[in-house]
Design a protein around this motif. Structure first.
Motif, PDB file in Angstrom:
ATOM      1  N   MET A  50       0.845  -1.201   0.000  1.00 31.00           N
ATOM      2  CA  MET A  50       0.000   0.000   0.000  1.00 31.00           C
ATOM      3  C   MET A  50       0.878   1.248   0.000  1.00 31.00           C
ATOM      4  O   MET A  50       2.029   1.211   0.453  1.00 31.00           O
ATOM      5  CB  MET A  50      -0.905   0.025   1.240  1.00 31.00           C
ATOM      6  N   PRO A  51       0.351   2.375  -0.481  1.00 34.69           N
ATOM      7  CA  PRO A  51       1.142   3.613  -0.471  1.00 34.69           C
ATOM      8  C   PRO A  51       1.581   3.985   0.946  1.00 34.69           C
ATOM      9  O   PRO A  51       0.838   3.794   1.906  1.00 34.69           O
ATOM     10  CB  PRO A  51       0.176   4.665  -1.021  1.00 34.69           C
ATOM     11  N   ASN A  52       2.790   4.492   1.049  1.00 29.91           N
ATOM     12  CA  ASN A  52       3.277   5.005   2.334  1.00 29.91           C
ATOM     13  C   ASN A  52       2.819   6.448   2.486  1.00 29.91           C
ATOM     14  O   ASN A  52       2.742   7.195   1.519  1.00 29.91           O
ATOM     15  CB  ASN A  52       4.807   4.928   2.392  1.00 29.91           C
ATOM     16  N   PHE A  53       2.539   6.822   3.703  1.00 28.82           N
ATOM     17  CA  PHE A  53       2.099   8.187   3.974  1.00 28.82           C
ATOM     18  C   PHE A  53       2.525   8.568   5.371  1.00 28.82           C
ATOM     19  O   PHE A  53       2.865   7.723   6.182  1.00 28.82           O
ATOM     20  CB  PHE A  53       0.569   8.305   3.831  1.00 28.82           C
ATOM     21  N   GLY A  54       2.510   9.834   5.649  1.00 29.27           N
ATOM     22  CA  GLY A  54       2.851  10.304   6.981  1.00 29.27           C
ATOM     23  C   GLY A  54       3.343  11.722   6.913  1.00 29.27           C
ATOM     24  O   GLY A  54       3.575  12.272   5.833  1.00 29.27           O
ATOM     25  N   SER A  55       3.497  12.319   8.043  1.00 31.40           N
ATOM     26  CA  SER A  55       3.959  13.698   8.096  1.00 31.40           C
ATOM     27  C   SER A  55       4.994  13.841   9.194  1.00 31.40           C
ATOM     28  O   SER A  55       4.763  13.467  10.335  1.00 31.40           O
ATOM     29  CB  SER A  55       2.788  14.643   8.367  1.00 31.40           C
ATOM     30  N   LYS A  61       5.079  23.289   8.980  1.00 28.59           N
ATOM     31  CA  LYS A  61       3.789  23.805   8.553  1.00 28.59           C
ATOM     32  C   LYS A  61       3.344  24.960   9.450  1.00 28.59           C
ATOM     33  O   LYS A  61       2.811  25.960   8.972  1.00 28.59           O
ATOM     34  CB  LYS A  61       2.753  22.683   8.568  1.00 28.59           C
ATOM     35  N   ALA A  62       3.560  24.828  10.735  1.00 25.88           N
ATOM     36  CA  ALA A  62       3.180  25.884  11.679  1.00 25.88           C
ATOM     37  C   ALA A  62       3.952  27.174  11.404  1.00 25.88           C
ATOM     38  O   ALA A  62       3.435  28.271  11.628  1.00 25.88           O
ATOM     39  CB  ALA A  62       3.411  25.418  13.113  1.00 25.88           C
ATOM     40  N   ARG A  63       5.184  27.051  10.913  1.00 16.52           N
ATOM     41  CA  ARG A  63       6.000  28.243  10.607  1.00 16.52           C
ATOM     42  C   ARG A  63       5.806  28.700   9.172  1.00 16.52           C
ATOM     43  O   ARG A  63       6.508  29.577   8.703  1.00 16.52           O
ATOM     44  CB  ARG A  63       7.480  27.930  10.844  1.00 16.52           C
ATOM     45  N   LYS A  64       4.855  28.062   8.457  1.00 12.41           N
ATOM     46  CA  LYS A  64       4.549  28.389   7.068  1.00 12.41           C
ATOM     47  C   LYS A  64       5.751  28.188   6.150  1.00 12.41           C
ATOM     48  O   LYS A  64       5.955  28.917   5.195  1.00 12.41           O
ATOM     49  CB  LYS A  64       3.996  29.802   6.956  1.00 12.41           C
ATOM     50  N   GLU A  65       6.556  27.178   6.461  1.00 14.27           N
ATOM     51  CA  GLU A  65       7.678  26.798   5.608  1.00 14.27           C
ATOM     52  C   GLU A  65       7.157  25.994   4.417  1.00 14.27           C
ATOM     53  O   GLU A  65       6.067  25.430   4.470  1.00 14.27           O
ATOM     54  CB  GLU A  65       8.678  25.943   6.389  1.00 14.27           C
ATOM     55  N   GLU A  66       7.952  25.917   3.372  1.00 13.14           N
ATOM     56  CA  GLU A  66       7.580  25.117   2.216  1.00 13.14           C
ATOM     57  C   GLU A  66       7.612  23.637   2.579  1.00 13.14           C
ATOM     58  O   GLU A  66       8.555  23.161   3.203  1.00 13.14           O
ATOM     59  CB  GLU A  66       8.548  25.371   1.068  1.00 13.14           C
ATOM     60  N   ILE A  67       6.577  22.928   2.193  1.00 17.18           N
ATOM     61  CA  ILE A  67       6.498  21.493   2.443  1.00 17.18           C
ATOM     62  C   ILE A  67       6.619  20.779   1.107  1.00 17.18           C
ATOM     63  O   ILE A  67       5.939  21.121   0.143  1.00 17.18           O
ATOM     64  CB  ILE A  67       5.185  21.117   3.144  1.00 17.18           C
ATOM     65  N   LYS A  68       7.487  19.786   1.051  1.00 22.35           N
ATOM     66  CA  LYS A  68       7.704  19.034  -0.174  1.00 22.35           C
ATOM     67  C   LYS A  68       7.167  17.623  -0.025  1.00 22.35           C
ATOM     68  O   LYS A  68       7.326  17.005   1.022  1.00 22.35           O
ATOM     69  CB  LYS A  68       9.195  18.973  -0.499  1.00 22.35           C
ATOM     70  N   LEU A  69       6.539  17.138  -1.075  1.00 21.95           N
ATOM     71  CA  LEU A  69       6.110  15.746  -1.115  1.00 21.95           C
ATOM     72  C   LEU A  69       7.259  14.923  -1.666  1.00 21.95           C
ATOM     73  O   LEU A  69       7.859  15.289  -2.682  1.00 21.95           O
ATOM     74  CB  LEU A  69       4.877  15.589  -1.994  1.00 21.95           C
ATOM     75  N   ILE A  70       7.583  13.830  -0.991  1.00 22.87           N
ATOM     76  CA  ILE A  70       8.691  12.976  -1.410  1.00 22.87           C
ATOM     77  C   ILE A  70       8.249  11.522  -1.435  1.00 22.87           C
ATOM     78  O   ILE A  70       7.264  11.156  -0.796  1.00 22.87           O
ATOM     79  CB  ILE A  70       9.906  13.132  -0.470  1.00 22.87           C
TER      80      ILE A  70
END
Length: 106
Positions: A50-55, A61-70
């Protein structure tokens, strides 16, 4: 975190062992597989595939930094006790197909 061993509550017998490299993401990989097998009754290979997911980005995110999907190729490998078509207890091995690992047994 890994390896993780799952025992039958009634018999105390080992029913599953699994693990993965991955640092902080190990919890995501192993949890996904446990939910797939124990809650959704998937076989071990299907659950690992199954696809892996998580954060791991809550603070960013709280500091409004750029988040990248990898991509998250887990390297999961494990074995689970199950029954074959004749009702015999067997061990079924599985590995995440996104990595080089395999499960081999006799």
């Amino acid at each position: 975190m890994a390896p993780t061993f799952v025992f039958d509550k009634k018999t105390n017998q080992l029913i599953m062992a699994l693990g993965s490299p991955g640092g902080g993401a190990i919890i995501n990989y192993v949890s996904k597989t446990l939910i797939g097998t124990l809650d959704w009754q998937l076989n071990l290979q299907v659950a690992m595939s199954m696809p892996n997911f998580g954060s791991l980005n809550d603070q960013l995110k709280a500091r409004k930094e750029e988040i990248k999907l990898i991509e998250l190729p887990s390297g999961l490998a494990g074995m689970m006790r199950t029954t074959d078509a004749a009702g015999n207890l067997i061990w079924f091995g599985a590995a995440d197909p996104r990595r080089e690992g395999i499960m081999v047994g006799e």
